[in-house]
Design a protein around this motif. Structure first.
Motif, mmCIF file in Angstrom:
data_model
loop_
_atom_site.group_PDB
_atom_site.id
_atom_site.type_symbol
_atom_site.label_atom_id
_atom_site.label_comp_id
_atom_site.label_asym_id
_atom_site.label_seq_id
_atom_site.Cartn_x
_atom_site.Cartn_y
_atom_site.Cartn_z
ATOM 1 N N SER A 117 -25.028 -36.267 47.987
ATOM 2 C CA SER A 117 -24.645 -36.490 46.600
ATOM 3 C C SER A 117 -25.863 -36.648 45.733
ATOM 4 C CB SER A 117 -23.781 -37.741 46.495
ATOM 5 O OG SER A 117 -24.506 -38.872 46.858
ATOM 6 N N GLU B 40 -24.768 -33.211 44.107
ATOM 7 C CA GLU B 40 -23.784 -33.702 43.152
ATOM 8 C C GLU B 40 -24.476 -34.291 41.929
ATOM 9 O OE1 GLU B 40 -20.137 -36.880 43.281
ATOM 10 O OE2 GLU B 40 -21.949 -37.249 44.409
ATOM 11 N N THR C 217 -25.263 -26.618 52.312
ATOM 12 C CA THR C 217 -24.715 -27.955 52.547
ATOM 13 C C THR C 217 -24.536 -28.213 54.042
ATOM 14 O OG1 THR C 217 -23.546 -27.919 50.428
ATOM 15 C CG2 THR C 217 -22.786 -29.505 52.068
ATOM 16 N N ASN D 76 -17.929 -32.857 53.665
ATOM 17 C CA ASN D 76 -18.872 -32.402 52.638
ATOM 18 C C ASN D 76 -18.985 -30.883 52.606
ATOM 19 O OD1 ASN D 76 -20.074 -35.172 53.851
ATOM 20 N ND2 ASN D 76 -20.351 -35.084 51.641
ATOM 21 N N PHE E 79 -15.597 -29.556 50.947
ATOM 22 C CA PHE E 79 -15.409 -29.848 49.528
ATOM 23 C C PHE E 79 -16.544 -29.342 48.643
ATOM 24 C CE2 PHE E 79 -12.778 -33.459 51.299
ATOM 25 C CZ PHE E 79 -11.559 -32.884 50.940
ATOM 26 N N SER E 80 -17.678 -28.971 49.217
ATOM 27 C CA SER E 80 -18.766 -28.431 48.397
ATOM 28 C C SER E 80 -18.424 -27.016 47.944
ATOM 29 C CB SER E 80 -20.081 -28.414 49.192
ATOM 30 O OG SER E 80 -20.562 -29.710 49.395
ATOM 31 N N GLU F 230 -19.844 -31.433 45.683
ATOM 32 C CA GLU F 230 -18.522 -31.677 46.229
ATOM 33 C C GLU F 230 -17.495 -31.766 45.102
ATOM 34 O OE1 GLU F 230 -21.083 -33.812 46.884
ATOM 35 O OE2 GLU F 230 -21.168 -34.285 49.033
ATOM 36 N N TYR G 220 -14.004 -33.117 45.010
ATOM 37 C CA TYR G 220 -12.966 -33.829 45.746
ATOM 38 C C TYR G 220 -11.627 -33.717 45.012
ATOM 39 C CZ TYR G 220 -16.835 -35.893 48.335
ATOM 40 O OH TYR G 220 -17.941 -36.077 49.111
ATOM 41 N N LYS H 203 -14.528 -39.489 47.968
ATOM 42 C CA LYS H 203 -15.890 -39.757 47.512
ATOM 43 C C LYS H 203 -16.345 -41.140 47.954
ATOM 44 C CE LYS H 203 -18.804 -39.099 43.447
ATOM 45 N NZ LYS H 203 -18.829 -38.670 42.026
ATOM 46 N N SER I 151 -17.002 -41.154 51.676
ATOM 47 C CA SER I 151 -18.248 -40.478 52.052
ATOM 48 C C SER I 151 -19.466 -41.366 51.809
ATOM 49 C CB SER I 151 -18.388 -39.158 51.292
ATOM 50 O OG SER I 151 -18.422 -39.387 49.901
#
Length: 358
Positions: free
Chosen positions: A7, A11, A114, A174, A177-178, A191, A193, A200, A203
């Motif tokens: 993240s 992210e 990722t 991860n 969802f990425s 990600e 979500y 989140k 994670s």
């Protein structure tokens, strides 16, 4: 050797460069963080990549070339170096992402990078745990037939496979969802979500538990049992072994604790605490520093686990002599000439001294 442990690296770039995706960020200006990250992150990631790639690459080359001499420790070292290399492969992509403030490699590469990042991160952590448990078994339970019987290269390969499965399982959310997404600020890779879920938050907690609490607890427990046994052994090398053990624990703690503290603060931020613009900007700025410190740990792994051993150092020098014979011949020639000159000067000085005495 880091997710929302990525993240911070993926992210949060959208937080560095854009404040339009969430209403809570709309009034915050991230221009200072953005300008700083565009220069700082690519530079530091590049340095970590080069140093880490050379060190871990050497470890792999030595272990592959002299695999007939391999043992359980070598199998763990091989997979640890492989994990670090997977992790390092992702850094040039994140560096490019930070430099231009946009993801340009497409959705497939977003998943792939990722995957490299997450597998490398968790693999490095899990194989450090495996090496620690192996040392614990060998030293603390040396007389126990159960450990000595099953401590074979084949068993270590099975354990290594199991560790890769665990790494993949921990990384899977991860990776899934990425995705690359086109926003008003440009393409991002992070990600995404599902709305109304706790993925989140989970994670963040997963990273803290698997990335710091469990490995640090295992290292402290195992080495606290190993050190007293080494202290009673009559060997000149025991102090070196104890210093190495303390260095392993201290370095791991210093490099990864600040990173995990920032992750925990982001967890609190996600729960609705520390929502002011100052807190947000301070967290994002601090994240850039602590993640680089944490990521540089993979550069130290070859030094700590491999190069400190005399046997391994000799194999590294041997393979470097084979790769760069001209350089080593030149260095040897210079060294011999220096020795000859030194010997000649010492003989002359002895003659002069004798003359003076006479």
């Amino acid at each position: 050797m880091a997710s929302t442990n990525h993240s911070i690296t993926t992210e949060d770039y959208s937080e560095y460069y854009s404040a339009t995706e969430s209403g809570s960020f709309q009034l915050c200006s991230n221009s200072n963080v953005s300008a700083f990250s565009q220069v700082f992150l690519p530079t530091l990631y590049s340095i970590v990549f080069v140093i880490g790639f050379i060190g871990n690459g050497l470890v792999l080359c030595v272990l592959v070339k002299y695999h007939q001499r391999s043992n359980v420790t070598d199998v763990c070292l091989f997979n640890l170096a492989l994990s670090d290399l997977l992790f390092l492969i992702s850094l040039p992509f994140w560096a490019h992402y930070a430099a231009i403030s946009e993801w340009t490699f497409g959705n497939f590469m977003c998943h792939a990078v990722t995957a490299f990042y997450m597998l490398g991160f968790y693999g490095s952590i899990f194989f450090m745990i495996l090496m620690t448990l192996d040392r614990y078994a060998v030293i603390v339970h040396a007389q126990t037939s159960l450990f000595s019987k099953h401590r074979s290269v084949r068993a270590s390969i099975v354990m290594a496979f199991f560790m890769w499965v665990l790494s993949f399982a921990a990384s899977l959310p991860n990776i899934i969802f990425s995705q690359a997404k086109n926003t008003s600020a440009g393409w991002t890779c992070k990600e995404e979500y599902p709305e109304g879920t706790s993925w989140k938050l989970v994670s963040y907690i997963e990273l803290n538990i698997l990335g710091l609490i469990i490995p640090l607890s295992v290292m402290v427990f195992c080495y606290s049992r190993i050190i007293p046994i080494l202290m009673v052994i009559k060997s000149q090398k025991k102090h070196k072994a104890i210093r190495l053990i303390l260095a392993l624990v201290i370095v791991f703690f210093l490099f990864w604790t600040p990173y995990n503290i920032i992750i925990f603060l982001k967890f609190l931020h996600q729960l609705g605490y520390m929502t002011s613009c100052k807190w947000q900007n301070d967290l994002n700025m601090a994240a850039q520093w602590v993640e680089t410190i944490a990521f540089s740990h993979c550069c130290l792994n070859p030094i700590i686990y491999a190069f400190v051993g005399q046997k391994f150092r000799n194999l590294v020098i041997k393979i470097l002599k084979q790769w760069f014979p001209v350089c080593f011949v030149h260095c040897t020639t210079i060294a011999s000439e220096f020795s000859e000159r030194k010997g000649s000067m010492s003989s002359r000085s002895s003659v002069v001294s004798s003359t003076k005495i006479v």
